[in-house]
Design a protein around this motif. Sequence first.
Motif, PDB file in Angstrom:
ATOM      1  N   GLY A   1     -43.993  51.789  45.108  1.00 41.77           N
ATOM      2  CA  GLY A   1     -42.984  50.757  45.167  1.00 41.77           C
ATOM      3  C   GLY A   1     -42.328  50.790  46.527  1.00 41.77           C
ATOM      4  N   LEU A   2     -41.164  50.187  46.588  1.00 40.02           N
ATOM      5  CA  LEU A   2     -40.415  50.113  47.838  1.00 40.02           C
ATOM      6  C   LEU A   2     -39.335  51.196  47.808  1.00 40.02           C
ATOM      7  N   VAL A   3     -39.365  52.066  48.817  1.00 36.20           N
ATOM      8  CA  VAL A   3     -38.417  53.176  48.873  1.00 36.20           C
ATOM      9  C   VAL A   3     -37.533  53.030  50.113  1.00 36.20           C
ATOM     10  N   LEU A   4     -36.230  53.183  49.916  1.00 38.55           N
ATOM     11  CA  LEU A   4     -35.282  53.167  51.030  1.00 38.55           C
ATOM     12  C   LEU A   4     -34.994  54.604  51.444  1.00 38.55           C
ATOM     13  N   VAL A   5     -35.273  54.918  52.709  1.00 42.04           N
ATOM     14  CA  VAL A   5     -35.020  56.252  53.242  1.00 42.04           C
ATOM     15  C   VAL A   5     -33.748  56.204  54.095  1.00 42.04           C
ATOM     16  N   VAL A   6     -32.749  56.994  53.693  1.00 38.18           N
ATOM     17  CA  VAL A   6     -31.478  57.033  54.415  1.00 38.18           C
ATOM     18  C   VAL A   6     -31.340  58.418  55.049  1.00 38.18           C
ATOM     19  N   GLU A   7     -31.451  58.456  56.362  1.00 33.44           N
ATOM     20  CA  GLU A   7     -31.478  59.748  57.073  1.00 33.44           C
ATOM     21  C   GLU A   7     -31.017  59.519  58.507  1.00 33.44           C
ATOM     22  N   ASP A   8     -30.011  60.271  58.935  1.00 36.84           N
ATOM     23  CA  ASP A   8     -29.465  60.030  60.285  1.00 36.84           C
ATOM     24  C   ASP A   8     -30.283  60.690  61.393  1.00 36.84           C
TER      25      ASP A   8
ATOM     26  N   GLU B   1     -20.461  49.420  43.020  1.00 36.84           N
ATOM     27  CA  GLU B   1     -20.969  48.048  43.125  1.00 36.84           C
ATOM     28  C   GLU B   1     -22.076  47.755  42.109  1.00 36.84           C
ATOM     29  N   GLY B   2     -22.446  48.765  41.334  1.00 35.72           N
ATOM     30  CA  GLY B   2     -23.483  48.547  40.329  1.00 35.72           C
ATOM     31  C   GLY B   2     -24.853  48.256  40.922  1.00 35.72           C
ATOM     32  N   LEU B   3     -25.144  48.829  42.089  1.00 42.25           N
ATOM     33  CA  LEU B   3     -26.456  48.653  42.727  1.00 42.25           C
ATOM     34  C   LEU B   3     -27.405  49.687  42.129  1.00 42.25           C
ATOM     35  N   ALA B   4     -28.004  49.329  41.017  1.00 45.16           N
ATOM     36  CA  ALA B   4     -28.733  50.319  40.215  1.00 45.16           C
ATOM     37  C   ALA B   4     -30.067  50.703  40.841  1.00 45.16           C
ATOM     38  N   VAL B   5     -30.044  51.700  41.674  1.00 47.18           N
ATOM     39  CA  VAL B   5     -31.268  52.207  42.296  1.00 47.18           C
ATOM     40  C   VAL B   5     -31.319  53.714  42.062  1.00 47.18           C
ATOM     41  N   PRO B   6     -32.449  54.240  41.542  1.00 48.65           N
ATOM     42  CA  PRO B   6     -32.544  55.691  41.375  1.00 48.65           C
ATOM     43  C   PRO B   6     -32.412  56.396  42.722  1.00 48.65           C
ATOM     44  N   VAL B   7     -31.581  57.431  42.760  1.00 44.47           N
ATOM     45  CA  VAL B   7     -31.302  58.130  44.006  1.00 44.47           C
ATOM     46  C   VAL B   7     -31.893  59.536  43.979  1.00 44.47           C
ATOM     47  N   VAL B   8     -32.658  59.848  45.025  1.00 43.09           N
ATOM     48  CA  VAL B   8     -33.134  61.213  45.236  1.00 43.09           C
ATOM     49  C   VAL B   8     -32.355  61.758  46.430  1.00 43.09           C
TER      50      VAL B   8
ATOM     51  N   LEU C   1     -34.076  57.506  48.934  1.00 42.19           N
ATOM     52  CA  LEU C   1     -33.980  58.896  49.369  1.00 42.19           C
ATOM     53  C   LEU C   1     -32.744  58.986  50.243  1.00 42.19           C
ATOM     54  N   LEU C   2     -31.770  59.747  49.790  1.00 42.02           N
ATOM     55  CA  LEU C   2     -30.462  59.745  50.442  1.00 42.02           C
ATOM     56  C   LEU C   2     -30.145  61.123  51.010  1.00 42.02           C
ATOM     57  N   ASP C   3     -29.941  61.169  52.316  1.00 44.25           N
ATOM     58  CA  ASP C   3     -29.553  62.420  52.963  1.00 44.25           C
ATOM     59  C   ASP C   3     -28.125  62.753  52.544  1.00 44.25           C
ATOM     60  N   HIS C   4     -27.924  63.991  52.170  1.00 38.87           N
ATOM     61  CA  HIS C   4     -26.633  64.404  51.636  1.00 38.87           C
ATOM     62  C   HIS C   4     -25.559  64.500  52.724  1.00 38.87           C
ATOM     63  N   SER C   5     -25.912  65.023  53.908  1.00 38.62           N
ATOM     64  CA  SER C   5     -24.879  65.136  54.950  1.00 38.62           C
ATOM     65  C   SER C   5     -25.216  64.262  56.148  1.00 38.62           C
ATOM     66  N   MET C   6     -24.397  63.239  56.354  1.00 34.32           N
ATOM     67  CA  MET C   6     -24.576  62.332  57.484  1.00 34.32           C
ATOM     68  C   MET C   6     -23.217  62.066  58.104  1.00 34.32           C
ATOM     69  N   PRO C   7     -23.189  61.775  59.409  1.00 33.99           N
ATOM     70  CA  PRO C   7     -21.923  61.338  60.011  1.00 33.99           C
ATOM     71  C   PRO C   7     -21.534  59.971  59.449  1.00 33.99           C
ATOM     72  N   GLY C   8     -20.273  59.634  59.500  1.00 39.10           N
ATOM     73  CA  GLY C   8     -19.820  58.375  58.897  1.00 39.10           C
ATOM     74  C   GLY C   8     -19.731  58.580  57.407  1.00 39.10           C
TER      75      GLY C   8
END
Length: 129
Positions: free
Chosen positions: A5-12, A75-82, A55-62
Amino acid sequence: MSLAGLVLVVEDEDPVRRYTVSLLEELGFKVLQASDGIEAIAILRERSAEISAMLLDHSMPGLSGEEVLAQVEREGLAVPVVLTSGYDRASLERRFAGHDVAGYLQKPFRIEALDETVRLAVARRAQAS
């Protein structure tokens, strides 16, 4: 239908983000990227319906991973978070006890762990819809 599927990677950190994205693409996922929490929330507001997991990085600036998670829930943005982190899983589980987290990945992670954890999160999304 494949479970990719489509995965959002959040990493600073650029190298970590690029590495994670390349692994996910190798595993057959389509990938969106955000370099911080603000960008991540903007992408989710626009596309949360098509995103299978984040995929959410736990420690980021901001905005920290924790703040992003809280905002997503508000906001009810229902996306499973890793959650991804250099910390060990037990301390993360304690810290995020009040949140709905689909999985944890301790950095540096191997492709097998990434594959398994993300697929579980994506499967959870598929069950919820």
